[in-house]
Design a protein around this motif. Sequence first.
Motif, PDB file in Angstrom:
ATOM      1  N   LEU A   1     -31.947 -10.928  73.613  1.00 35.64           N
ATOM      2  CA  LEU A   1     -32.091 -12.375  73.428  1.00 35.64           C
ATOM      3  C   LEU A   1     -32.844 -12.715  72.130  1.00 35.64           C
ATOM      4  CD1 LEU A   1     -32.773 -13.734  77.014  1.00 35.64           C
ATOM      5  CD2 LEU A   1     -30.792 -14.164  75.570  1.00 35.64           C
ATOM      6  N   LEU A   2     -33.493 -11.730  71.543  1.00 37.35           N
ATOM      7  CA  LEU A   2     -34.159 -11.957  70.258  1.00 37.35           C
ATOM      8  C   LEU A   2     -33.163 -12.320  69.164  1.00 37.35           C
ATOM      9  CD1 LEU A   2     -36.839  -9.152  70.318  1.00 37.35           C
ATOM     10  CD2 LEU A   2     -37.265 -11.601  70.197  1.00 37.35           C
ATOM     11  N   PHE A   3     -31.908 -11.968  69.342  1.00 39.55           N
ATOM     12  CA  PHE A   3     -30.891 -12.358  68.367  1.00 39.55           C
ATOM     13  C   PHE A   3     -30.622 -13.862  68.412  1.00 39.55           C
ATOM     14  CE2 PHE A   3     -29.753  -7.827  68.611  1.00 39.55           C
ATOM     15  CZ  PHE A   3     -29.742  -7.547  67.253  1.00 39.55           C
ATOM     16  N   LEU A   4     -30.875 -14.493  69.538  1.00 36.87           N
ATOM     17  CA  LEU A   4     -30.589 -15.918  69.689  1.00 36.87           C
ATOM     18  C   LEU A   4     -31.777 -16.810  69.339  1.00 36.87           C
ATOM     19  CD1 LEU A   4     -28.641 -15.913  73.065  1.00 36.87           C
ATOM     20  CD2 LEU A   4     -27.717 -15.989  70.746  1.00 36.87           C
ATOM     21  N   PHE A   5     -32.972 -16.369  69.691  1.00 41.58           N
ATOM     22  CA  PHE A   5     -34.139 -17.238  69.563  1.00 41.58           C
ATOM     23  C   PHE A   5     -35.054 -16.785  68.434  1.00 41.58           C
ATOM     24  CE2 PHE A   5     -32.993 -17.328  74.122  1.00 41.58           C
ATOM     25  CZ  PHE A   5     -32.642 -18.674  74.199  1.00 41.58           C
ATOM     26  N   PRO A   6     -35.524 -17.722  67.614  1.00 48.07           N
ATOM     27  CA  PRO A   6     -36.502 -17.350  66.579  1.00 48.07           C
ATOM     28  C   PRO A   6     -37.852 -17.063  67.218  1.00 48.07           C
ATOM     29  CG  PRO A   6     -36.148 -19.711  66.558  1.00 48.07           C
ATOM     30  CD  PRO A   6     -35.176 -19.142  67.551  1.00 48.07           C
ATOM     31  N   TYR A   7     -38.628 -16.218  66.536  1.00 50.29           N
ATOM     32  CA  TYR A   7     -39.956 -15.967  67.092  1.00 50.29           C
ATOM     33  C   TYR A   7     -41.048 -16.679  66.317  1.00 50.29           C
ATOM     34  CZ  TYR A   7     -40.079 -11.944  63.843  1.00 50.29           C
ATOM     35  OH  TYR A   7     -40.028 -11.124  62.755  1.00 50.29           O
TER      36      TYR A   7
ATOM     37  N   VAL B   1     -44.533  -8.661  64.273  1.00 49.22           N
ATOM     38  CA  VAL B   1     -45.699  -9.408  63.790  1.00 49.22           C
ATOM     39  C   VAL B   1     -45.912  -9.158  62.304  1.00 49.22           C
ATOM     40  CG1 VAL B   1     -48.215  -9.554  63.964  1.00 49.22           C
ATOM     41  CG2 VAL B   1     -46.829  -9.552  66.022  1.00 49.22           C
ATOM     42  N   GLU B   2     -45.802  -7.912  61.888  1.00 45.47           N
ATOM     43  CA  GLU B   2     -46.002  -7.590  60.468  1.00 45.47           C
ATOM     44  C   GLU B   2     -44.914  -8.220  59.594  1.00 45.47           C
ATOM     45  OE1 GLU B   2     -48.620  -6.117  58.946  1.00 45.47           O
ATOM     46  OE2 GLU B   2     -49.483  -6.311  60.948  1.00 45.47           O
ATOM     47  N   THR B   3     -43.699  -8.266  60.080  1.00 41.03           N
ATOM     48  CA  THR B   3     -42.621  -8.920  59.328  1.00 41.03           C
ATOM     49  C   THR B   3     -42.896 -10.406  59.202  1.00 41.03           C
ATOM     50  OG1 THR B   3     -41.037  -7.295  60.182  1.00 41.03           O
ATOM     51  CG2 THR B   3     -40.132  -9.309  59.250  1.00 41.03           C
ATOM     52  N   ALA B   4     -43.358 -11.021  60.263  1.00 46.66           N
ATOM     53  CA  ALA B   4     -43.680 -12.453  60.216  1.00 46.66           C
ATOM     54  C   ALA B   4     -44.839 -12.711  59.255  1.00 46.66           C
ATOM     55  CB  ALA B   4     -44.010 -12.972  61.606  1.00 46.66           C
TER      56      ALA B   4
ATOM     57  N   MET C   1     -49.188 -25.328  60.835  1.00 45.01           N
ATOM     58  CA  MET C   1     -47.815 -25.408  60.338  1.00 45.01           C
ATOM     59  C   MET C   1     -46.893 -24.424  61.046  1.00 45.01           C
ATOM     60  SD  MET C   1     -48.647 -25.812  56.327  1.00 45.01           S
ATOM     61  CE  MET C   1     -46.998 -26.202  55.832  1.00 45.01           C
ATOM     62  N   GLN C   2     -47.414 -23.627  61.970  1.00 39.53           N
ATOM     63  CA  GLN C   2     -46.606 -22.644  62.671  1.00 39.53           C
ATOM     64  C   GLN C   2     -46.265 -23.121  64.074  1.00 39.53           C
ATOM     65  OE1 GLN C   2     -48.217 -18.752  62.726  1.00 39.53           O
ATOM     66  NE2 GLN C   2     -48.965 -18.876  60.643  1.00 39.53           N
ATOM     67  N   ASN C   3     -45.119 -22.692  64.516  1.00 40.49           N
ATOM     68  CA  ASN C   3     -44.684 -22.969  65.871  1.00 40.49           C
ATOM     69  C   ASN C   3     -44.059 -21.688  66.402  1.00 40.49           C
ATOM     70  OD1 ASN C   3     -43.856 -24.084  68.246  1.00 40.49           O
ATOM     71  ND2 ASN C   3     -42.170 -25.228  67.371  1.00 40.49           N
ATOM     72  N   TYR C   4     -44.658 -21.126  67.430  1.00 44.82           N
ATOM     73  CA  TYR C   4     -44.127 -19.898  67.997  1.00 44.82           C
ATOM     74  C   TYR C   4     -42.902 -20.224  68.822  1.00 44.82           C
ATOM     75  CZ  TYR C   4     -48.555 -18.006  66.507  1.00 44.82           C
ATOM     76  OH  TYR C   4     -49.618 -17.634  65.754  1.00 44.82           O
ATOM     77  N   GLY C   5     -41.840 -19.475  68.584  1.00 38.94           N
ATOM     78  CA  GLY C   5     -40.602 -19.688  69.306  1.00 38.94           C
ATOM     79  C   GLY C   5     -40.556 -18.861  70.580  1.00 38.94           C
ATOM     80  N   LEU C   6     -39.476 -18.983  71.304  1.00 39.07           N
ATOM     81  CA  LEU C   6     -39.281 -18.253  72.552  1.00 39.07           C
ATOM     82  C   LEU C   6     -39.230 -16.751  72.311  1.00 39.07           C
ATOM     83  CD1 LEU C   6     -38.746 -18.530  75.587  1.00 39.07           C
ATOM     84  CD2 LEU C   6     -36.330 -18.638  75.049  1.00 39.07           C
TER      85      LEU C   6
END
Length: 155
Positions: free
Chosen positions: A19-25, A103-106, A117-122
Amino acid sequence: MIQRIQSVWLFLASIAIFLLFLFPYIQFADPAGIYKAIKVTGLYKATGEGAVIEQAFTGLTIGTVIVGLIPLAIIFFFNDRKKQLSFSYIAIIIILAYSFWLVETAKNYVGDLNLQMQNYGLGVFLPSLAILFLVLATRGIRKDERLVKSADRLR
Protein backbone atom coordinates in the motif's frame (compact mmCIF):
# COMPACT_ATOMS: atom_id res chain seq x y z
CA MET A 1 -1.46 -25.74 6.27
CA ILE A 2 -1.91 -22.53 4.37
CA GLN A 3 -5.36 -21.88 5.83
CA ARG A 4 -4.01 -21.05 9.29
CA ILE A 5 -4.50 -17.61 10.87
CA GLN A 6 -0.81 -16.73 10.60
CA SER A 7 -1.14 -16.96 6.82
CA VAL A 8 -3.79 -14.25 6.96
CA TRP A 9 -1.56 -12.05 9.15
CA LEU A 10 1.41 -12.56 6.82
CA PHE A 11 -0.73 -11.71 3.80
CA LEU A 12 -1.98 -8.54 5.51
CA ALA A 13 1.63 -7.56 6.35
CA SER A 14 2.51 -7.89 2.69
CA ILE A 15 -0.53 -5.83 1.65
CA ALA A 16 0.43 -3.12 4.16
CA ILE A 17 3.87 -2.80 2.55
CA PHE A 18 2.45 -2.77 -0.98
CA LEU A 19 0.00 0.00 0.00
CA LEU A 20 3.04 2.28 0.23
CA PHE A 21 2.84 2.52 -3.56
CA LEU A 22 -0.55 4.24 -3.24
CA PHE A 23 -0.14 6.53 -0.26
CA PRO A 24 2.52 9.20 0.31
CA TYR A 25 4.35 9.12 3.59
CA ILE A 26 5.28 12.81 3.72
CA GLN A 27 3.48 15.81 2.24
CA PHE A 28 5.02 19.25 2.56
CA ALA A 29 5.29 22.68 1.00
CA ASP A 30 8.72 23.88 -0.08
CA PRO A 31 9.87 27.46 0.65
CA ALA A 32 8.42 28.60 -2.69
CA GLY A 33 4.96 27.36 -1.62
CA ILE A 34 4.82 24.40 -4.00
CA TYR A 35 3.18 21.35 -2.46
CA LYS A 36 5.12 18.12 -2.74
CA ALA A 37 4.58 14.53 -1.67
CA ILE A 38 7.09 11.78 -1.06
CA LYS A 39 6.07 8.24 -2.02
CA VAL A 40 8.22 5.16 -2.35
CA THR A 41 8.23 5.67 -6.11
CA GLY A 42 9.52 9.24 -5.98
CA LEU A 43 9.10 12.88 -5.10
CA TYR A 44 5.92 14.34 -6.60
CA LYS A 45 5.17 18.01 -7.21
CA ALA A 46 1.61 19.32 -7.31
CA THR A 47 0.73 21.16 -10.51
CA GLY A 48 -2.51 22.40 -12.02
CA GLU A 49 -2.99 19.14 -13.94
CA GLY A 50 -2.15 16.87 -11.01
CA ALA A 51 0.97 15.38 -9.49
CA VAL A 52 4.12 15.27 -11.59
CA ILE A 53 7.12 13.18 -10.60
CA GLU A 54 10.11 15.37 -9.85
CA GLN A 55 12.59 12.73 -8.66
CA ALA A 56 12.26 8.95 -9.07
CA PHE A 57 13.38 6.60 -6.30
CA THR A 58 14.32 3.45 -8.19
CA GLY A 59 16.20 1.82 -5.31
CA LEU A 60 13.41 2.50 -2.84
CA THR A 61 10.84 1.14 -5.28
CA ILE A 62 12.78 -2.10 -5.77
CA GLY A 63 13.36 -2.35 -2.01
CA THR A 64 9.64 -1.94 -1.36
CA VAL A 65 8.80 -4.79 -3.72
CA ILE A 66 11.36 -7.06 -2.07
CA VAL A 67 10.22 -6.17 1.46
CA GLY A 68 6.59 -6.70 0.43
CA LEU A 69 7.32 -10.15 -1.02
CA ILE A 70 9.08 -11.42 2.11
CA PRO A 71 5.88 -12.00 4.17
CA LEU A 72 4.28 -13.68 1.15
CA ALA A 73 7.25 -16.04 0.88
CA ILE A 74 7.07 -16.84 4.60
CA ILE A 75 3.53 -18.19 4.11
CA PHE A 76 4.90 -21.09 2.07
CA PHE A 77 7.16 -22.33 4.88
CA PHE A 78 4.09 -23.76 6.62
CA ASN A 79 5.65 -27.24 6.78
CA ASP A 80 8.55 -26.02 8.92
CA ARG A 81 7.17 -23.83 11.69
CA LYS A 82 10.58 -23.13 13.23
CA LYS A 83 11.86 -21.79 9.93
CA GLN A 84 8.66 -19.80 9.47
CA LEU A 85 9.08 -18.31 12.93
CA SER A 86 12.73 -17.36 12.39
CA PHE A 87 11.97 -15.80 9.00
CA SER A 88 9.15 -13.81 10.62
CA TYR A 89 11.61 -12.35 13.13
CA ILE A 90 14.02 -11.55 10.31
CA ALA A 91 11.19 -9.88 8.37
CA ILE A 92 10.45 -7.64 11.38
CA ILE A 93 14.09 -6.55 11.47
CA ILE A 94 14.09 -5.95 7.71
CA ILE A 95 10.95 -3.80 7.94
CA LEU A 96 12.51 -1.78 10.76
CA ALA A 97 15.60 -1.17 8.60
CA TYR A 98 13.34 -0.33 5.66
CA SER A 99 11.47 2.21 7.82
CA PHE A 100 14.79 3.82 8.71
CA TRP A 101 15.56 4.02 4.96
CA LEU A 102 12.20 5.74 4.37
CA VAL A 103 12.95 8.30 7.08
CA GLU A 104 16.43 9.03 5.74
CA THR A 105 15.07 9.47 2.21
CA ALA A 106 12.45 11.90 3.49
CA LYS A 107 15.10 13.83 5.44
CA ASN A 108 17.18 14.23 2.28
CA TYR A 109 14.32 15.87 0.40
CA VAL A 110 12.45 17.71 3.13
CA GLY A 111 15.64 19.08 4.63
CA ASP A 112 15.43 21.75 7.32
CA LEU A 113 11.81 22.77 6.76
CA ASN A 114 9.97 23.49 9.95
CA LEU A 115 7.45 20.99 11.26
CA GLN A 116 4.46 23.22 10.56
CA MET A 117 4.96 22.74 6.83
CA GLN A 118 4.93 18.93 7.01
CA ASN A 119 1.99 16.61 6.92
CA TYR A 120 2.53 12.93 7.57
CA GLY A 121 0.61 10.76 5.17
CA LEU A 122 -0.95 7.35 5.67
CA GLY A 123 2.24 5.76 4.38
CA VAL A 124 4.05 6.61 7.62
CA PHE A 125 1.91 4.15 9.57
CA LEU A 126 1.96 1.26 7.08
CA PRO A 127 5.38 -0.22 8.02
CA SER A 128 4.32 -0.17 11.69
CA LEU A 129 1.09 -1.90 10.73
CA ALA A 130 3.07 -4.53 8.82
CA ILE A 131 5.22 -5.14 11.90
CA LEU A 132 2.07 -5.53 14.01
CA PHE A 133 0.72 -8.10 11.55
CA LEU A 134 4.05 -9.98 11.65
CA VAL A 135 3.96 -10.04 15.46
CA LEU A 136 0.44 -11.45 15.33
CA ALA A 137 1.64 -14.05 12.80
CA THR A 138 4.48 -15.11 15.10
CA ARG A 139 1.97 -15.53 17.93
CA GLY A 140 -0.08 -17.82 15.67
CA ILE A 141 2.98 -19.80 14.64
CA ARG A 142 4.04 -20.29 18.28
CA LYS A 143 0.49 -21.33 19.18
CA ASP A 144 0.54 -23.94 16.40
CA GLU A 145 3.92 -25.20 17.60
CA ARG A 146 2.58 -25.66 21.13
CA LEU A 147 -0.50 -27.44 19.77
CA VAL A 148 1.61 -29.89 17.79
CA LYS A 149 3.89 -30.56 20.78
CA SER A 150 0.90 -31.23 23.03
CA ALA A 151 -0.59 -33.58 20.45
CA ASP A 152 2.73 -35.45 20.23
CA ARG A 153 2.63 -36.04 23.99
CA LEU A 154 -0.74 -37.74 23.66
CA ARG A 155 0.53 -40.31 21.15
